[in-house]
Design a protein around this motif. Structure first.
Motif, PDB file in Angstrom:
ATOM      1  N   VAL A 222       0.755  -1.214  -0.030  1.00 39.06           N
ATOM      2  CA  VAL A 222       0.072   0.159   0.047  1.00 39.06           C
ATOM      3  C   VAL A 222       0.643   1.279  -0.049  1.00 39.06           C
ATOM      4  O   VAL A 222       0.221   2.330   0.060  1.00 39.06           O
ATOM      5  CB  VAL A 222      -1.084   0.069   1.311  1.00 39.06           C
ATOM      6  N   ASN A 223       2.176   1.366  -0.083  1.00 40.72           N
ATOM      7  CA  ASN A 223       2.971   2.347  -0.086  1.00 40.72           C
ATOM      8  C   ASN A 223       2.778   3.222   1.115  1.00 40.72           C
ATOM      9  O   ASN A 223       2.409   4.269   1.073  1.00 40.72           O
ATOM     10  CB  ASN A 223       2.978   3.105  -1.278  1.00 40.72           C
ATOM     11  N   ALA A 244       3.538  -1.225  -4.502  1.00 37.33           N
ATOM     12  CA  ALA A 244       2.582   0.052  -4.698  1.00 37.33           C
ATOM     13  C   ALA A 244       3.613   1.297  -4.705  1.00 37.33           C
ATOM     14  O   ALA A 244       2.915   2.291  -4.805  1.00 37.33           O
ATOM     15  CB  ALA A 244       1.460   0.284  -3.700  1.00 37.33           C
ATOM     16  N   GLY A 245       4.786   1.106  -4.703  1.00 37.03           N
ATOM     17  CA  GLY A 245       5.640   2.401  -4.671  1.00 37.03           C
ATOM     18  C   GLY A 245       5.663   3.299  -5.825  1.00 37.03           C
ATOM     19  O   GLY A 245       5.425   2.382  -6.900  1.00 37.03           O
ATOM     20  N   LYS A 248      10.157   7.564  -5.990  1.00 36.53           N
ATOM     21  CA  LYS A 248      10.886   7.762  -4.889  1.00 36.53           C
ATOM     22  C   LYS A 248      11.075   6.400  -4.243  1.00 36.53           C
ATOM     23  O   LYS A 248      12.352   6.227  -3.997  1.00 36.53           O
ATOM     24  CB  LYS A 248      10.037   8.556  -4.148  1.00 36.53           C
ATOM     25  N   GLU A 249      10.225   5.474  -4.153  1.00 36.15           N
ATOM     26  CA  GLU A 249      10.297   4.191  -3.196  1.00 36.15           C
ATOM     27  C   GLU A 249      11.201   3.331  -3.968  1.00 36.15           C
ATOM     28  O   GLU A 249      12.085   2.520  -3.433  1.00 36.15           O
ATOM     29  CB  GLU A 249       8.956   3.639  -2.986  1.00 36.15           C
ATOM     30  N   MET A 250      11.206   3.484  -5.568  1.00 32.44           N
ATOM     31  CA  MET A 250      12.041   2.589  -6.385  1.00 32.44           C
ATOM     32  C   MET A 250      13.247   2.867  -6.284  1.00 32.44           C
ATOM     33  O   MET A 250      14.417   2.116  -5.999  1.00 32.44           O
ATOM     34  CB  MET A 250      11.694   2.878  -7.792  1.00 32.44           C
ATOM     35  N   LEU A 251      13.431   4.380  -6.222  1.00 31.05           N
ATOM     36  CA  LEU A 251      15.198   5.051  -6.135  1.00 31.05           C
ATOM     37  C   LEU A 251      15.663   4.540  -4.878  1.00 31.05           C
ATOM     38  O   LEU A 251      16.689   4.179  -4.756  1.00 31.05           O
ATOM     39  CB  LEU A 251      15.164   6.315  -6.402  1.00 31.05           C
ATOM     40  N   ALA A 266      10.073  -4.821  -8.169  1.00 29.70           N
ATOM     41  CA  ALA A 266       9.288  -3.737  -8.544  1.00 29.70           C
ATOM     42  C   ALA A 266       8.533  -4.108  -9.800  1.00 29.70           C
ATOM     43  O   ALA A 266       8.717  -4.970 -10.591  1.00 29.70           O
ATOM     44  CB  ALA A 266       9.819  -2.546  -8.434  1.00 29.70           C
ATOM     45  N   GLY A 267       7.837  -3.142 -10.487  1.00 31.95           N
ATOM     46  CA  GLY A 267       7.344  -3.141 -11.723  1.00 31.95           C
ATOM     47  C   GLY A 267       5.949  -3.383 -11.758  1.00 31.95           C
ATOM     48  O   GLY A 267       5.167  -3.110 -10.834  1.00 31.95           O
ATOM     49  N   VAL A 268       5.528  -3.487 -13.219  1.00 33.69           N
ATOM     50  CA  VAL A 268       3.999  -3.567 -13.317  1.00 33.69           C
ATOM     51  C   VAL A 268       3.688  -4.984 -13.401  1.00 33.69           C
ATOM     52  O   VAL A 268       4.130  -5.881 -14.022  1.00 33.69           O
ATOM     53  CB  VAL A 268       3.424  -2.967 -14.755  1.00 33.69           C
ATOM     54  N   ALA A 269       2.502  -5.342 -12.682  1.00 36.98           N
ATOM     55  CA  ALA A 269       1.696  -6.917 -12.673  1.00 36.98           C
ATOM     56  C   ALA A 269       0.790  -6.679 -13.549  1.00 36.98           C
ATOM     57  O   ALA A 269      -0.208  -5.939 -13.700  1.00 36.98           O
ATOM     58  CB  ALA A 269       1.165  -7.219 -11.241  1.00 36.98           C
TER      59      ALA A 269
END
Ligand SMILES: NC(=O)c1ccc[n+]([C@@H]2O[C@H](COP(=O)([O-])OP(=O)(O)OC[C@H]3O[C@@H](n4cnc5c(N)ncnc54)[C@H](OP(=O)(O)O)[C@@H]3O)[C@@H](O)[C@H]2O)c1
Length: 323
Positions: A222-223, A244-245, A248-251, A266-269
């Motif tokens: 849920v970030n 859900a990030g 910013k959260e990915m970096l 990470a990425g798109v499901a």
């Protein structure tokens, strides 16, 4: 044969009130397509994001000033009403469930989808409500947990366990044989325990990262919790799923991964037939019961979107199209 149908449409981006019922042209099954009579769909956070054009860049794909496709709704459950030329796998009258994909269209009495798309047969034991509710959170959770290669006996933490993705993730991780710690609010503790979580923590009272590095996988759905806290809770070599990030959260995750050796997923499901078949098997075995907050008629689509936008729904909001 009637050439029109009822649909919930939106012709501008904005608040839930931009959605309204309207009479529109009924689609026709072209070559390789199926016309599905929609019984149920689900209202999801993805629909809400499209409705609001959030992030702004979505406008470059979905329509700069107004939405190109007026009908939202990805997941559907229903019956094949007509088949286009060349379709072999499905017949008129088959009960099916699946997703529409980028063009969407399930907030309507009928939708056309490719027969080779993400659509499978629905056994009678699975209700239309369950089939509609299983797909968004189920396919997303399955995508990420498979990517993390969850193994029996591993310790998995699901943060945001009462949401659509989180409630499915608890059940799928359990199915994969993991020991599951679920984090949610006190109000949802019993609901989440009933999904099969081995341990449930209340995020307002318990800081899971304070217990030290003990998880093989932390799935943040849920970030809402700091990336650094998730890394603290991971064992060496553990995997952090950013469900859900944003950038910013990915970096932050990539940076923390560099020095810690812990991995970031990470990425798109994206949905697939294989994922739907996996979920169908779980549903038939009684291993997956999608959490449903509410079932609302299509005429209550505005209320359904208000519930999504509240950020407090438990599990899924099912929309009944066929009364
Ligand atoms: N990467 C992808 O391809 C992909 C695919 C699908 C979805 N997503 C993303 O996944 C996210 C989750 O989607 P969803 O449909 O599962 O969300 P959701 O169902 O709308 O989430 C609502 C839940 O979040 C919980 N929540 C709210 N604040 C919280 C907090 N501070 N800590 C923990 N839980 C909290 C609420 O529980 P309480 O009221 O009890 O707090 C509620 O049950 C979205 O951001 C969506 O964009 C990403």
């Amino acid at each position: 044969m009637t050439m029109t149908m009822q649909a919930a449409i939106y012709e501008q981006y904005g608040k839930p009130e931009v959605l309204r019922l309207s009479t529109v042209s009924k689609p026709q099954a072209g070559r390789g397509e199926l016309l599905v009579r929609v019984h149920t769909t689900a209202a999801t956070i993805a629909d809400s994001r499209l409705r609001r054009a959030d992030p702004f860049a979505a406008r470059f794909v979905f329509g700069l000033f107004r939405p190109k496709n007026r009908i939202l709704g990805d997941a559907f459950s229903g019956v094949v009403e007509a088949v286009g030329e060349g379709v072999q796998q499905f017949r008129v009258g088959d009960a099916v469930f699946g997703i529409c994909g980028m063009k969407m269209g399930a907030y309507a009495e009928y939708v056309c989808v490719p027969a080779t798309g993400v659509i499978i047969h629905k056994p009678a034991e699975i209700s239309d409500e369950t089939a509609a509710a299983a797909q968004f959170g189920g396919a997303t959770a399955l995508h990420f947990l498979q990517k993390a290669n969850v193994q029996p006996g591993q310790k998995v933490l699901i943060y945001g366990a009462s949401g659509s993705v989180g409630s499915a993730a608890v059940q799928i991780a359990r199915y994969m044989g993991a020991h599951v710690t679920a984090v949610c609010s006190a109000a949802n503790t019993e609901r989440v325990r009933a999904l099969g979580a081995d341990r449930v923590l209340d995020y307002a009272r318990e800081q899971f990262w304070a217990e030290g590095p003990q998880y093989d996988v932390v799935f943040e759905t849920v970030n809402k919790v700091a990336v650094g806290h998730c890394f603290k809770a991971l064992k060496p070599g553990g995997k952090f799923i950013i469900g859900a990030g944003l950038l910013k959260e990915m970096l932050q995750g990539a940076w923390a991964s560099l020095w810690s050796g812990k991995k970031v997923i990470a990425g798109v499901a994206l949905g697939s037939v294989e994922k739907l078949e996996f979920l169908k098997k779980m549903l038939l075995e009684g291993a997956f019961t999608p959490l449903i907050d509410r079932v609302l008629p299509l005429s209550d689509i505005v209320a359904a979107h208000h519930l999504i936008d509240s950020g407090r729904k438990s599990g899924n909001v099912v929309v009944r199209v066929k009364q």
